[in-house]
Design a protein around this motif. Structure first.
Motif, short mmCIF file in Angstrom:
data_model
loop_
_atom_site.label_atom_id
_atom_site.label_comp_id
_atom_site.label_asym_id
_atom_site.label_seq_id
_atom_site.Cartn_x
_atom_site.Cartn_y
_atom_site.Cartn_z
N ILE A 2 0.85 -1.19 0.00
CA ILE A 2 0.00 0.00 0.00
C ILE A 2 0.89 1.24 0.00
CG2 ILE A 2 -1.91 -1.12 1.22
CD1 ILE A 2 -0.99 0.46 3.72
N ASP A 3 0.35 2.32 -0.48
CA ASP A 3 0.99 3.63 -0.40
C ASP A 3 0.06 4.55 0.35
OD1 ASP A 3 3.31 3.05 -1.83
OD2 ASP A 3 2.32 3.42 -3.75
N LEU A 4 0.60 5.22 1.34
CA LEU A 4 -0.18 6.20 2.09
C LEU A 4 0.34 7.59 1.79
CD1 LEU A 4 -0.41 4.49 5.59
CD2 LEU A 4 -2.15 4.57 3.82
N TYR A 54 -11.62 1.55 3.67
CA TYR A 54 -12.39 1.97 2.49
C TYR A 54 -12.40 3.50 2.37
CZ TYR A 54 -16.26 2.40 -0.79
OH TYR A 54 -17.04 2.73 -1.87
N GLY A 55 -12.58 4.17 3.50
CA GLY A 55 -12.55 5.63 3.49
C GLY A 55 -11.20 6.19 3.06
N MET A 56 -10.13 5.54 3.51
CA MET A 56 -8.80 5.98 3.12
C MET A 56 -8.55 5.75 1.63
SD MET A 56 -6.62 4.72 6.45
CE MET A 56 -5.04 5.26 5.87
N ILE A 57 -9.10 4.66 1.10
CA ILE A 57 -8.95 4.38 -0.33
C ILE A 57 -9.76 5.37 -1.15
CG2 ILE A 57 -9.47 2.71 -2.16
CD1 ILE A 57 -8.84 0.50 -0.07
N LYS A 58 -11.03 5.56 -0.77
CA LYS A 58 -11.91 6.45 -1.54
C LYS A 58 -11.47 7.92 -1.46
CE LYS A 58 -14.64 3.84 -3.63
NZ LYS A 58 -14.55 3.75 -5.06
N SER A 59 -10.85 8.31 -0.36
CA SER A 59 -10.40 9.69 -0.26
C SER A 59 -9.12 9.92 -1.06
CB SER A 59 -10.15 10.06 1.21
OG SER A 59 -9.03 9.36 1.71
N GLY A 60 -8.51 8.82 -1.54
CA GLY A 60 -7.30 8.94 -2.32
C GLY A 60 -6.04 8.95 -1.48
N TYR A 61 -6.18 8.78 -0.17
CA TYR A 61 -5.02 8.80 0.71
C TYR A 61 -4.23 7.50 0.63
CZ TYR A 61 -2.13 9.37 4.79
OH TYR A 61 -1.06 9.46 5.62
N MET A 62 -4.93 6.38 0.46
CA MET A 62 -4.26 5.08 0.40
C MET A 62 -4.48 4.46 -0.97
SD MET A 62 -4.46 1.87 3.03
CE MET A 62 -6.06 1.21 2.67
N HIS A 63 -3.41 3.93 -1.54
CA HIS A 63 -3.47 3.25 -2.82
C HIS A 63 -2.99 1.82 -2.63
CE1 HIS A 63 -4.08 7.11 -4.75
NE2 HIS A 63 -3.09 7.58 -4.00
N LEU A 64 -3.75 0.86 -3.15
CA LEU A 64 -3.38 -0.54 -3.02
C LEU A 64 -2.51 -0.96 -4.20
CD1 LEU A 64 -6.85 -2.02 -1.97
CD2 LEU A 64 -5.00 -1.23 -0.51
#
Length: 92
Positions: A2-4, A54-64
């Protein structure tokens, strides 16, 4: 996997994501854990962890990167249902 945030800059979000969120959820889980409510609590905390992710992914903060959301479901459930209760018993 993951990338934060911005990979070139460590920020407050990175520090919070790694140092406060997981231990806080674990302590809350173990505080309310009893043999009677283990499975309900495991599912509830698994769902809350998934919502945070899910919130971190949708906000664009976390990328899988090479990690799939379905893997997280399995990992969270195993941790809350088996690893954390075992860890608490080991500490006691």
């Amino acid at each position: 996997m993951i990338d934060l945030g911005d990979p070139k800059v460590t920020g407050l979000g990175d520090i919070l994501s790694y140092t406060f969120i997981p231990p806080s959820l674990s302590v809350l889980f173990l505080t309310y854990l009893t043999a009677k409510n283990k499975w309900v609590l495991s599912l509830l905390f698994c769902a809350s962890s998934l919502l945070i992710e899910y919130g971190m992914i949708k906000s664009g903060y976390m990328h899988l990167n090479g990690w799939f959301f379905i893997y997280s479901i399995v990992v969270y459930f195993l941790v809350y249902a088996f690893v954390l209760p075992w860890h608490m018993a080991f500490i006691k």
